[in-house]
Write a protein that holds these residues in place. Structure first.
Motif, short mmCIF file in Angstrom:
data_model
loop_
_atom_site.label_atom_id
_atom_site.label_comp_id
_atom_site.label_asym_id
_atom_site.label_seq_id
_atom_site.Cartn_x
_atom_site.Cartn_y
_atom_site.Cartn_z
N CYS A 112 -16.28 -3.56 -37.30
CA CYS A 112 -15.68 -4.62 -36.50
C CYS A 112 -15.24 -5.74 -37.44
O CYS A 112 -16.05 -6.31 -38.18
N CYS A 113 -13.94 -6.02 -37.44
CA CYS A 113 -13.40 -7.13 -38.22
C CYS A 113 -12.23 -7.73 -37.45
O CYS A 113 -11.93 -7.31 -36.32
N LYS A 114 -11.56 -8.72 -38.01
CA LYS A 114 -10.51 -9.42 -37.27
C LYS A 114 -9.27 -8.55 -37.03
O LYS A 114 -8.47 -8.85 -36.14
N ASP A 115 -9.11 -7.48 -37.83
CA ASP A 115 -7.91 -6.65 -37.71
C ASP A 115 -8.14 -5.38 -36.90
O ASP A 115 -7.17 -4.83 -36.35
N ILE A 116 -9.38 -4.91 -36.80
CA ILE A 116 -9.61 -3.63 -36.13
C ILE A 116 -11.08 -3.51 -35.73
O ILE A 116 -11.97 -4.04 -36.39
N GLU A 117 -11.29 -2.83 -34.62
CA GLU A 117 -12.63 -2.40 -34.19
C GLU A 117 -12.62 -0.88 -34.13
O GLU A 117 -11.68 -0.29 -33.59
N LEU A 118 -13.66 -0.25 -34.67
CA LEU A 118 -13.64 1.21 -34.82
C LEU A 118 -15.03 1.77 -34.56
O LEU A 118 -16.04 1.20 -35.00
N LEU A 119 -15.07 2.90 -33.86
CA LEU A 119 -16.30 3.64 -33.60
C LEU A 119 -16.00 5.12 -33.75
O LEU A 119 -15.11 5.65 -33.09
N ALA A 120 -16.74 5.79 -34.65
CA ALA A 120 -16.57 7.23 -34.89
C ALA A 120 -17.84 7.94 -34.46
O ALA A 120 -18.95 7.57 -34.85
N VAL A 121 -17.67 8.99 -33.63
CA VAL A 121 -18.80 9.72 -33.05
C VAL A 121 -18.64 11.20 -33.34
O VAL A 121 -17.54 11.77 -33.22
N SER A 122 -19.74 11.84 -33.75
CA SER A 122 -19.76 13.28 -34.00
C SER A 122 -20.47 13.97 -32.84
O SER A 122 -21.51 13.51 -32.38
#
Length: 337
Positions: A112-122
Motif C-alpha cells: 500500500c502506497c500513494k500510487d497503488i494498493e496491491l494484494l496477491a493471493v495464492s
C-alpha cells in the motif's frame, strides 16, 4: 468411538474413489458442465458493510443470509497511512469454499502506497487443469491522483516476482486502474473486460496469462456504488481438447513375453559378437544394442493406442485434484475493491 460411527474426515482428504478408468479425456467428460477455470465477479463497490445483503444475494448458495460465513473465505488488505488517504478503502478477496479449501489459501504479497494498493493471493483449489500448478490472484487499486507510470512499474515488479517463483501458475490480475493502463507493461497477458464499468469508461480491468479464457458480462452496481460489477465467465478450452489426438504404438509387456525374450537370449551365441568385433568396444556395443532391439521387436507384441497428445497431459510431478470436492460450485471467488 462406536463401531458404527464414522470419523469426521474432511472431504478433500478422503481417498479417491477406485474403479474408475483413467485418462485426461475421461476426467474432462466427468466434469463436462463444470467450469475448468474459476468464475469471477469483480468491481469497485466503495464500501462493503452496508452491502452485505446484496452481496449474499449474488450467490444462490448464500442467498437469504446476511452473513457470508461458511460460504466464503475473506482476505483483506486494509488501506494504511502510506496511501495518503485518511479513512476507508482497501482491497478484499472472497474465495468460495466450494472451489478452494480455506487451508490452501495464502497471501503472497501485500503493498500500500500513494500510487497503488496491491494484494496477491495464492490458491490451490480442489480441481485445476494440469496445465497450471495453482492459481495466483492479484488485486489492484490505482487512485485517480496516482502516478500511472510508477504504479505500473510496481505492478510489473510484483507480477515478475510471482512469475519467477511460480512459472506454471494461472495468474489473474483484477483491479480498478483508473487512468493507468498496464497493457504495455504486461504484453503476455490478455485483458478481458469489454464492457463499460463507470459511465462510458472502462476503468476496471481483468488480465490473465492465458488466451481465450474468459468472457465478460456487465452486472448492475452493488448498492449505490458508482461502478458496475463485471462477471467473468470462463470459456477456456483445455489443452487436451485443443490439440489433435495421436496414434502411438506401444509394447505390450507380459510374463509370457518376458519368458520368450529370455529364451531368445539364452539360445544366442554371444561369443560370435565378440569374435567379430575384437577390441572395438564401440562397434561391439552398437551391434549388441541392435541385436537386442531386434529380439524385442520380434518377441514382444505391440498394440496401437489412440489418445491425447503427450504435450496435452504433461507428466508434471504434482497433484492438482483432491477427491471429494464439493459439487455444483457457483462463483469460485469474488474480488471487491
Amino acid at each position: 468411538m462406536l463401531p458404527e460411527e464414522r470419523p469426521d474426515v474432511p472431504r478433500e482428504a478422503e481417498e479417491e474413489e477406485t474403479g474408475r478408468r483413467a485418462g485426461v479425456e475421461r476426467r474432462a467428460r466427468r466434469r463436462r458442465y463444470r467450469p475448468v477455470l474459476p468464475s469471477i465477479i469483480m468491481g469497485n463497490v466503495r464500501s462493503l458493510p452496508n452491502k452485505m445483503d446484496e452481496l449474499a444475494a449474488l450467490d444462490p448458495a448464500s442467498a437469504g443470509t446476511a452473513e457470508l460465513d461458511g460460504f466464503y473465505t475473506l482476505l483483506r488488505a486494509d488501506r494504511s497511512k502510506e496511501s495518503g488517504k485518511r479513512k476507508g478503502g482497501g482491497l478484499a478477496v472472497l474465495v468460495n469454499d466450494r472451489w478452494c479449501n480455506p487451508g490452501h489459501i495464502t497471501v503472497k504479497e501485500q503493498l500500500c502506497c500513494k500510487d497503488i494498493e496491491l494484494l496477491a493471493v495464492s490458491m490451490r483449489p480442489y480441481y485445476l487443469l494440469r496445465e497450471f500448478t495453482h492459481a495466483l490472484v492479484v488485486v489492484v487499486y490505482i487512485p485517480p491522483f496516482a502516478n500511472a507510470d510508477a504504479a505500473c512499474d510496481v505492478l510489473l515488479s510484483a507480477v515478475s516476482r510471482l512469475q519467477t517463483q511460480h512459472p506454471d501458475a494461472l495468474l489473474l490480475i483484477s483491479g480498478d486502474f483508473n487512468h493507468a493502463s498496464p497493457s504495455s507493461s504486461l504484453p503476455k497477458f490478455t485483458q478481458y473486460v469489454t464492457c463499460h464499468t463507470r459511465d462510458n469508461k472502462t476503468l476496471d480491468l481483468f488480465y490473465a496469462n492465458t488466451k481465450e479464457a474468459y468472457h465478460s458480462l456487465p452486472l448492475p452496481p452493488l448498492g449505490r456504488a458508482d461502478h458496475n460489477l463485471v462477471h467473468l465467465l470462463p470459456v477456456y478450452k483445455t489443452l487436451v481438447h485443443r490439440q489433435p489426438a495421436v496414434t502411438r504404438t506401444v509394447k505390450k509387456w507380459s510374463e509370457e513375453a518376458e519368458e520368450a525374450l529370455k529364451d531368445c537370449f539364452n539360445t544366442t551365441l554371444w561369443d560370435v559378437f565378440s569374435d567379430a568385433h575384437g577390441e572395438d568396444i564401440d562397434s561391439l556395443t552398437h551391434c549388441l544394442t541392435d541385436y537386442i532391439n531386434f529380439c524385442v521387436e520380434n518377441t514382444v507384441p505391440t498394440r496401437t493406442v489412440h489418445g491425447a497428445s503427450p504435450t496435452a497431459s504433461p507428466g508434471l510431478p504434482r497433484t492438482l485434484r483432491l477427491s471429494g470436492s464439493p459439487e455444483g460450485e457457483e462463483e469460485s471467488f469474488c474480488v471487491w475493491k
